[in-house]
Design a protein around this motif. Structure first.
Motif, PDB file in Angstrom:
ATOM      1  N   GLY A  66       0.780  -1.230   0.000  1.00  0.00           N
ATOM      2  CA  GLY A  66       0.000   0.000   0.000  1.00  0.00           C
ATOM      3  C   GLY A  66       0.810   1.278   0.000  1.00  0.00           C
ATOM      4  O   GLY A  66       0.243   2.367  -0.088  1.00  0.00           O
ATOM      5  N   VAL A  67       2.143   1.212   0.102  1.00  0.00           N
ATOM      6  CA  VAL A  67       2.969   2.417   0.034  1.00  0.00           C
ATOM      7  C   VAL A  67       2.790   3.059  -1.339  1.00  0.00           C
ATOM      8  O   VAL A  67       2.902   2.391  -2.374  1.00  0.00           O
ATOM      9  CB  VAL A  67       4.458   2.094   0.272  1.00  0.00           C
ATOM     10  CG1 VAL A  67       5.320   3.315  -0.008  1.00  0.00           C
ATOM     11  CG2 VAL A  67       4.675   1.616   1.693  1.00  0.00           C
ATOM     12  N   ARG A  68       2.519   4.362  -1.355  1.00  0.00           N
ATOM     13  CA  ARG A  68       2.309   5.073  -2.615  1.00  0.00           C
ATOM     14  C   ARG A  68       3.653   5.564  -3.141  1.00  0.00           C
ATOM     15  O   ARG A  68       4.191   6.576  -2.710  1.00  0.00           O
ATOM     16  CB  ARG A  68       1.359   6.253  -2.395  1.00  0.00           C
ATOM     17  CG  ARG A  68      -0.035   5.839  -1.959  1.00  0.00           C
ATOM     18  CD  ARG A  68      -0.711   4.942  -2.986  1.00  0.00           C
ATOM     19  NE  ARG A  68      -0.850   5.617  -4.273  1.00  0.00           N
ATOM     20  CZ  ARG A  68      -1.952   6.243  -4.651  1.00  0.00           C
ATOM     21  NH1 ARG A  68      -3.023   6.263  -3.870  1.00  0.00           N
ATOM     22  NH2 ARG A  68      -2.003   6.845  -5.830  1.00  0.00           N
ATOM     23  N   ASP A  70       4.418   6.873  -5.917  1.00  0.00           N
ATOM     24  CA  ASP A  70       4.413   8.089  -6.721  1.00  0.00           C
ATOM     25  C   ASP A  70       4.724   9.340  -5.913  1.00  0.00           C
ATOM     26  O   ASP A  70       5.220  10.334  -6.452  1.00  0.00           O
ATOM     27  CB  ASP A  70       3.067   8.240  -7.436  1.00  0.00           C
ATOM     28  CG  ASP A  70       1.886   8.169  -6.479  1.00  0.00           C
ATOM     29  OD1 ASP A  70       1.984   7.446  -5.477  1.00  0.00           O
ATOM     30  OD2 ASP A  70       0.865   8.834  -6.740  1.00  0.00           O
ATOM     31  N   VAL A  71       4.435   9.319  -4.603  1.00  0.00           N
ATOM     32  CA  VAL A  71       4.717  10.482  -3.755  1.00  0.00           C
ATOM     33  C   VAL A  71       5.856  10.203  -2.770  1.00  0.00           C
ATOM     34  O   VAL A  71       6.147  11.034  -1.916  1.00  0.00           O
ATOM     35  CB  VAL A  71       3.454  10.933  -2.983  1.00  0.00           C
ATOM     36  CG1 VAL A  71       2.374  11.393  -3.942  1.00  0.00           C
ATOM     37  CG2 VAL A  71       2.945   9.814  -2.067  1.00  0.00           C
ATOM     38  N   LEU A 293       4.096   4.015   4.672  1.00  0.00           N
ATOM     39  CA  LEU A 293       2.756   3.658   4.209  1.00  0.00           C
ATOM     40  C   LEU A 293       1.756   4.713   4.649  1.00  0.00           C
ATOM     41  O   LEU A 293       0.927   5.183   3.855  1.00  0.00           O
ATOM     42  CB  LEU A 293       2.369   2.283   4.757  1.00  0.00           C
ATOM     43  CG  LEU A 293       1.009   1.719   4.324  1.00  0.00           C
ATOM     44  CD1 LEU A 293       1.060   0.201   4.312  1.00  0.00           C
ATOM     45  CD2 LEU A 293      -0.105   2.164   5.275  1.00  0.00           C
ATOM     46  N   THR A 296       2.635   8.413   2.994  1.00  0.00           N
ATOM     47  CA  THR A 296       2.355   8.524   1.555  1.00  0.00           C
ATOM     48  C   THR A 296       0.853   8.479   1.264  1.00  0.00           C
ATOM     49  O   THR A 296       0.371   9.165   0.367  1.00  0.00           O
ATOM     50  CB  THR A 296       3.063   7.402   0.769  1.00  0.00           C
ATOM     51  OG1 THR A 296       2.670   6.115   1.286  1.00  0.00           O
ATOM     52  CG2 THR A 296       4.575   7.547   0.853  1.00  0.00           C
ATOM     53  N   ASN A 297       0.118   7.692   2.031  1.00  0.00           N
ATOM     54  CA  ASN A 297      -1.329   7.630   1.813  1.00  0.00           C
ATOM     55  C   ASN A 297      -2.034   8.878   2.325  1.00  0.00           C
ATOM     56  O   ASN A 297      -3.016   9.320   1.721  1.00  0.00           O
ATOM     57  CB  ASN A 297      -1.913   6.382   2.470  1.00  0.00           C
ATOM     58  CG  ASN A 297      -1.749   5.144   1.616  1.00  0.00           C
ATOM     59  OD1 ASN A 297      -2.539   4.893   0.708  1.00  0.00           O
ATOM     60  ND2 ASN A 297      -0.701   4.380   1.874  1.00  0.00           N
ATOM     61  N   THR A 300      -1.686  11.400  -0.271  1.00  0.00           N
ATOM     62  CA  THR A 300      -2.576  11.120  -1.396  1.00  0.00           C
ATOM     63  C   THR A 300      -4.023  11.519  -1.093  1.00  0.00           C
ATOM     64  O   THR A 300      -4.754  11.993  -1.971  1.00  0.00           O
ATOM     65  CB  THR A 300      -2.525   9.621  -1.745  1.00  0.00           C
ATOM     66  OG1 THR A 300      -1.167   9.239  -2.032  1.00  0.00           O
ATOM     67  CG2 THR A 300      -3.381   9.311  -2.960  1.00  0.00           C
ATOM     68  N   TYR A 341      -8.410   4.316   4.960  1.00  0.00           N
ATOM     69  CA  TYR A 341      -7.425   3.527   4.224  1.00  0.00           C
ATOM     70  C   TYR A 341      -7.962   2.129   3.993  1.00  0.00           C
ATOM     71  O   TYR A 341      -8.258   1.393   4.930  1.00  0.00           O
ATOM     72  CB  TYR A 341      -6.109   3.486   5.007  1.00  0.00           C
ATOM     73  CG  TYR A 341      -5.038   2.645   4.340  1.00  0.00           C
ATOM     74  CD1 TYR A 341      -4.662   2.891   3.027  1.00  0.00           C
ATOM     75  CD2 TYR A 341      -4.416   1.619   5.026  1.00  0.00           C
ATOM     76  CE1 TYR A 341      -3.690   2.121   2.410  1.00  0.00           C
ATOM     77  CE2 TYR A 341      -3.434   0.845   4.422  1.00  0.00           C
ATOM     78  CZ  TYR A 341      -3.085   1.098   3.123  1.00  0.00           C
ATOM     79  OH  TYR A 341      -2.123   0.334   2.515  1.00  0.00           O
TER      80      TYR A 341
END
Length: 446
Positions: A66-68, A70-71, A293, A296-297, A300, A341
């Motif tokens: 689930g770690v994003r 992109d950011v 995790l 980054t979420n 987002t 989440y």
């Protein structure tokens, strides 16, 4: 895998490691003090934050699910700003002490020479021993209630293990664990200040018992308490014993996540240990915290889907001390994250200070948040290590240091309550100790 420098997070990881090492080495070269927060915090925070990246980039492991990605680079740069801001905050509150060299053996700032201070510390030690013992018994009872609530003796993970536990038991479990940690720190410090030897029989009863209960419950608080015991008795331990203890703590740090994967309880723990191998241990040690995790979420989600909290969480943390606080105050960032989440279980992930700072004020809030933390931690450190330090100053510093290290993976309410309740407990014990000594002196004088 792609070449190392083709990953977008590589530059941010290298930058964060470089800044952390520079600030830690610079601080140590200036003061040569292992317990200067500007030395140990950059190293600790950097390791907890970037070790999942190193596990992926260098060892071929995986990030938390689930770690994003992109950011991720911008989040790592934000975490680096937290380290710099904390260093600035501590320096601002250190004053003249910033230039004083201690040497590596000065773990405790005060050698008690005044008889009344020594007797007061002995009384505090006794009260902390009794209080810790009672709180540990309550903690053990709560764990037994958790085990008794399981339909088949335990789940396959900690999140599933708590599916069947009522909310009042969970609250008491967390409160007793936090209070036991705070009281044990008071005991450890008063024991170190009053006893010639590093090991005393009350310590042999309390610390292993608390550690065993934490392991059974899949918690790692005991590592912080035991770490403070090592720091408090640093000058009493031989180098071989010191290194052995630190290695043992490191091993437990890696084993607890392995245990939690299999489930809680003695049988599940043994099953988890039997399945463990060097790869699992390395991964558990490298991925100690879900900070990336969470952060980054949150980036987002906020502000695209949710608005900034604009200081709501620290304000609610303060209001929560009031007995008439509304139920909405209990909606902490941890519970909020569980709601928004999609992969979140019922208890799995806590929260983190950097993500909470962003949740409230965006990226600009992260360095501001950590400057304030730095000012507070620097203040308690300065008070504890000045020549006029008393027992209350020493206790407040180590309580705050323990709570702050725990705060790396918690929202603001948890460390705040550990500090406040520890502060109250410390001053109450010192007040009672001095009152008893005063009454005894009056009787003898009469």
């Amino acid at each position: 895998m792609k070449p190392l420098f083709q990953y977008p997070e590589t530059a941010a990881v290298i930058f964060m490691i470089g800044v952390s090492l520079f600030l830690a080495c610079y601080s140590y070269s200036r003061r040569r003090h292992l317990f200067d927060p500007r030395f140990f915090f950059p190293l600790l925070y950097c390791f907890v934050t970037v070790s999942p990246c190193l596990n992926f980039l260098l060892l071929g492991g995986n990030y938390n699910r689930g770690v994003r990605l992109d950011v991720l680079p911008e989040v790592l740069y934000s975490c680096t700003s937290a380290i710099v801001a904390f260093h600035v905050g501590v320096t601002l509150s250190m004053g003249r002490l910033s230039k004083v060299k201690f040497g590596i053996s000065k773990s405790l700032p005060l050698k008690i020479t005044r008889p009344e201070a020594h007797e007061a510390a002995l009384l505090v030690r006794t009260m902390a021993f009794v209080g810790s013992g009672i709180t540990i018994i309550v903690f053990a009872y709560c764990i037994s209630e958790v085990f008794a609530s399981q339909p088949e003796g335990g789940g396959v993970s900690k999140s599933q293990f708590f599916l069947y536990v009522d909310e009042s038991t969970m609250r008491m479990l967390h409160f007793s664990s936090a209070l036991a940690s705070a009281l044990l720190v008071i005991f450890v410090l008063s024991d170190a200040l009053t006893q010639k030897d590093a090991i005393s029989w009350p310590g042999l009863v309390l610390l292993p018992t608390f550690s065993l209960l934490c392991i059974l419950n899949g918690e790692r608080e005991f590592i912080l308490v035991c770490g403070i015991w090592v720091a408090a008795n640093y000058h009493k331990l031989s180098r071989v014993v010191l290194i052995s203890l630190l290695i043992a703590l490191l091993i437990f740090l890696g084993l607890v996540p392995i245990i939690r994967r299999e489930g809680l309880g003695a049988n599940n723990i043994m099953a988890g240990l039997e399945k463990s191998d060097s790869r699992l241990f390395t991964e558990s040690l490298m991925v100690l915290s879900p900070n990336l995790l969470i952060f980054t979420n949150v980036v987002t989600i906020v502000p695209d889907q949710e608005k900034y909290w604009l200081g709501r969480s620290p304000m609610n943390a303060l209001i929560s001390f009031s007995p008439v606080a509304s139920e909405s105050v209990d909606y902490t960032p941890t519970y909020w994250f569980a709601d928004v989440y999609e992969y979140q279980g019922t208890s799995g992930y806590a929260f983190s200070q950097d993500a909470e700072a962003y949740l409230n004020f965006g990226y600009v809030g992260v360095p501001f948040w950590y400057v304030l933390w730095g000012v507070f931690i620097g203040y308690t450190y300065r008070r504890a290590f000045q020549p006029t330090a008393d027992l209350a100053d020493i206790f407040l510093w180590w309580q705050s240091a323990m709570a702050f290290m725990f705060a790396i993976r918690a929202d603001i309410r948890t460390p705040l309550k550990i500090i406040v309740f520890g502060y109250i407990a410390t001053h109450l014990m010192l007040f009672l100790a001095r009152l008893l000594l005063s009454n005894r002196t009056s009787r003898l004088g009469g």
